[in-house]
Design an enzyme around this catalytic site. Structure first.
Site, PDB file in Angstrom:
ATOM      1  CB  CYS A  18    -147.182 -60.641 -10.832  1.00  0.00           C
ATOM      2  SG  CYS A  18    -145.800 -60.580  -9.439  1.00  0.00           S
ATOM      3  CB  CYS A 283    -129.525 -70.866 -26.348  1.00  0.00           C
ATOM      4  SG  CYS A 283    -129.978 -69.939 -27.553  1.00  0.00           S
ATOM      5  CB  CYS A 298    -136.104 -68.696 -24.902  1.00  0.00           C
ATOM      6  SG  CYS A 298    -135.176 -67.846 -23.949  1.00  0.00           S
ATOM      7  CG  ASP A 299    -138.757 -66.791 -19.056  1.00  0.00           C
ATOM      8  OD1 ASP A 299    -140.179 -66.413 -19.184  1.00  0.00           O
ATOM      9  OD2 ASP A 299    -138.004 -66.382 -18.061  1.00  0.00           O
TER      10      ASP A 299
END
Length: 414
Positions: A18, A283, A298-299
């Site tokens: 990022c 989930c 999962c993230d």
């Protein structure tokens, strides 16, 4: 092997890379897990295998691709042009949609023209007015970023790109709910999602891996003051934040401003399955693909023990249908504490996200959600208004009529 349910894969073509250094970000620190890699870029080979495999794995006629990071625009515009070509190549008659989650700082006119022409939905991170946004969302040099994000917002609006704004709620910003909401309305934002920032401090294993904020799922530390970061929103403050905005929205903005948090709640009051995994009973249907091609459960669980395989070697259907992933998804329901099982608002909450379940219940049982007190306060408060909207919808009237119904305050019955 066939998948037992529909699933979605969130793609991270730039990995954790990022151009910003948002203090509360849980993901950029994942660079520590890829030590020694010269770059973070999903190769052409991995990209093509992912697109072909993902489209083939989906039974529905529409296949949604979601591109996230890190910061996915670091890949450059030509990379996304390549994505569009590959999607067309393997579409097989299916409709392909694309979403891009971005900090917005690299968006310019060329980007926005492309996004509009290819019908991308853009999720733009904007935490509120400049003084609130810039408190934590700074670039690698520590400089504020709000001016770049607001420029991106206006470009998206100018080119009629479909977008929504994602607002991270911290300990500080939770005290300024209406200031944030009114600012977004002034900027003509029509779709908003509020995300509570809850980050645990690292335990021994996380420190060993070089992670500063996140902690592998663990139930060994129940001292809240010592176990969360200084920017984590306080539970009841988050509830108050949602209530303050809800009270303004339900009297003036229903049907005009779409606050996703409130629309998710309305879905639950209508007795429908949750539209988002955090409030679903189970989930496990939302995996991620890293730039390496690795697939994770999962993230928020991108740790070695939650790796399901790699797109170069395994099929998405097999990975997402594996006993390991099925157990991961079922554990959300199976591990719910007894106090949650009898809670009046369980139907709307279902214990929220497992990553937030690190408190003890009053009875000494592990697994209570850190945000429980805030969610209870919020769900109890909105109950009569939700019931009114449900009644309107059941009588074929728009939910926005609730603004006329509640000219005066409703009596809150718990």
């Amino acid at each position: 092997m066939t998948a037992t349910k529909d699933f979605h894969i969130l793609a991270k073509p730039s990995g954790p890379l990022c151009n910003l250094d948002c203090h509360y970000c849980f993901y950029t620190e994942k660079e520590a897990l890829f030590e020694g890699r010269p770059s973070y870029k999903m190769s052409d080979e991995v990209l093509e295998k992912f697109i072909r495999n993902y489209i083939k794995s989906q039974k529905a006629p529409e296949v949604p691709f979601v591109w996230q990071g890190g910061e996915p625009t670091l890949m450059g515009l030509d990379y996304y042009r390549k994505i569009i070509l590959l999607q067309k190549k393997y579409a097989s008659g299916k409709t392909i949609t694309n979403s891009l989650q971005t900090n917005g700082t690299l968006l310019d006119e060329e980007w926005c023209k492309f996004l509009a022409e290819n019908s991308f939905l853009v999720g733009l991170s904007l935490d509120g007015p400049p003084e609130i946004h810039d408190f934590y969302r700074v670039d690698r040099g520590g400089a504020p970023t709000s001016h770049k994000v607001l420029n991106a917002l206006r470009l998206l609006q100018h080119y009629n790109v479909e977008y929504n704004v994602l607002v991270c709620v911290t300990k500080e910003s939770s005290k300024r709910a209406l200031e944030i909401y009114n600012f977004l309305k002034k900027e003509q934002v029509k779709f908003i999602q509020f995300i509570p920032i809850v980050e645990r401090l690292p335990d021994t294993e996380a420190l060993r891996l070089g992670l500063r904020h996140a902690v592998p799922p663990s139930l060994t530390d129940y001292d809240v003051q010592k176990s969360v970061s200084k920017w984590s929103v306080e539970p009841e403050s988050y509830g108050d934040f949602l209530i303050d905005i809800f009270d303004e929205w339900v009297r003036n903005d229903v049907g005009k401003v779409h606050v996703m948090n409130f629309e998710w709640a309305l879905t639950s009051w209508l007795g429908l399955p949750s539209l988002v995994c955090i409030f679903a009973e189970k989930c496990g249907s939302a995996g991620i693909i890293e730039h390496t091609g690795d697939i994770y459960s999962c993230d928020h669980y991108m740790y070695p023990e939650y790796r399901l395989g790699n797109i170069k070697d395994d099929s998405l259907i097999e990975m997402m249908s594996s006993p390991k992933q099925q157990e991961f998804g079922a554990n959300k329901k199976d591990a719910l504490p007894k106090i949650c099982q009898t809670c009046e608002v369980k139907f709307a909450c279902h214990g929220e996200c497992p990553k937030h379940r690190f408190l003890m219940t009053p009875e000494g049982e592990p697994g209570l959600n850190y945000l429980c007190a805030g969610y209870k306060k919020y769900f109890y408060h909105i109950h009569p208004y939700m019931k009114a909207m449900v009644q309107l919808i059941e009588n074929n009237l728009p939910a926005s009529e609730v603004m006329q119904v509640i000219k005066g305050p409703l009596v809150i019955k718990k």
